[in-house]
Scaffold this active site. Sequence first.
Site, mmCIF file in Angstrom:
data_model
loop_
_atom_site.group_PDB
_atom_site.id
_atom_site.type_symbol
_atom_site.label_atom_id
_atom_site.label_comp_id
_atom_site.label_asym_id
_atom_site.label_seq_id
_atom_site.Cartn_x
_atom_site.Cartn_y
_atom_site.Cartn_z
ATOM 1 N N GLU A 197 -6.304 -1.382 -4.439
ATOM 2 C CA GLU A 197 -5.751 -1.023 -5.751
ATOM 3 C C GLU A 197 -4.309 -1.491 -5.923
ATOM 4 O OE1 GLU A 197 -7.674 -0.043 -7.898
ATOM 5 O OE2 GLU A 197 -9.154 1.353 -7.162
ATOM 6 N N THR B 223 -1.385 -3.734 -3.335
ATOM 7 C CA THR B 223 -0.658 -3.491 -2.088
ATOM 8 C C THR B 223 0.637 -2.718 -2.334
ATOM 9 O OG1 THR B 223 0.597 -5.547 -2.282
ATOM 10 C CG2 THR B 223 -1.549 -5.667 -1.153
ATOM 11 N N GLY C 37 -3.227 11.213 24.625
ATOM 12 C CA GLY C 37 -4.388 10.417 24.996
ATOM 13 C C GLY C 37 -5.634 10.790 24.225
#
Length: 381
Positions: free
Chosen positions: A363, A365, A340
């Site tokens: 730059e 994918t 959490g």
Amino acid sequence: MDFQLDDAHLQIRQMVRDFCEEEVKPHARRWDETGDFPFATVKKLGELGLMGVTVPEELGGAGLDMMALAIVVEEIGRYDGSLALTVASHNGLGSSQIRYFGTDAQKRRWIPPLARGEKLAAWGLTEPGSGSDAAALRTSAVRKGDGWILNGSKMFITQGTVGDTFVILARTSPEKAQKGITAFVLEKGMKGFSQSAIHGKLGMRSSDTAELHMEDVEVPDENRIGAVDHGFLDTLSILDRGRITIGALSVGLGRGALEEARAYAKERKAFGKPIAEFQAIAFALADMATEVDASRLLVLRAAALCDAKLPFGREASMGKLFASEAAMRATGKAIQILGGYGYTRDFPVERYFRDAKLCEIGEGTSEIQRLVIARSVLKDA
């Protein structure tokens, strides 16, 4: 093969690490929450020579190599992805196109203030309708007398509103596709040239991102970088260098996530013992450490090849691809280890997670990196 950094690289790594502990770590969360660009810190980086790492000393830079730049970006990325992106893009995109393909006069005119961090560079390739398919760009440059008239827009431009010097790719011969694109330098304040900030980003919030607009902007021919119609071909080598720095940024984020998760796991107790002693947690840390180290080795290999003036495009894509996806895995695991708390802003791992996603996009994918690598692999066969 030597896997140890030499003394010069170790010294710059320690210098940047010390700087970040004092000047970046205490402020990174606030920068992320407000989205404010850290002008004062960037100025200090310039004074240290880190805004012109690979620029020759005679042009105002530090005169170091690509290996040094990768180390600098990783160290900053461990503390703040946004600031590391600023350093990476400034060193690797706009200023590089001028430095590698400009005339001596152009270099003397624009590079020194960029290398000293007195001015910031931005690089305009991506458009609202063209990202991976760069040949689809529609910004035009039409001859007029001794100059050019530019019209069009650019999207997702780093340093877009805080930048002073902009390298813009524009179509000069529409019939030639990629071979009909030319690079020009625009400067903030030119008539018809405007910038609008992009807000509401998932991560990299204190890295400035903008849309650029050009409406009948008159640009003298002396602002043209490289040969007419050769801008995109020049750009390919710039992108390869940029992939090294984005890979290094990914390593920094992954390393930051690992170090934060390790520290938490050694302190947090459950069922009477630190959670680091549970095999599930220990194995997650082992996977993270292995992938961070593998990422760094891939990135530094590409940097070493670049410094040796050997082909490095495939290796740069491999480093960027693996490191960016490994960073996403590492930051995700870090959140899981913190539970959490990892889902809150009390710890930086959620910021690292948000920042890391850009590394799979910017730059080129991950899909484009795989295409580049596959073409090289098949060519070898």
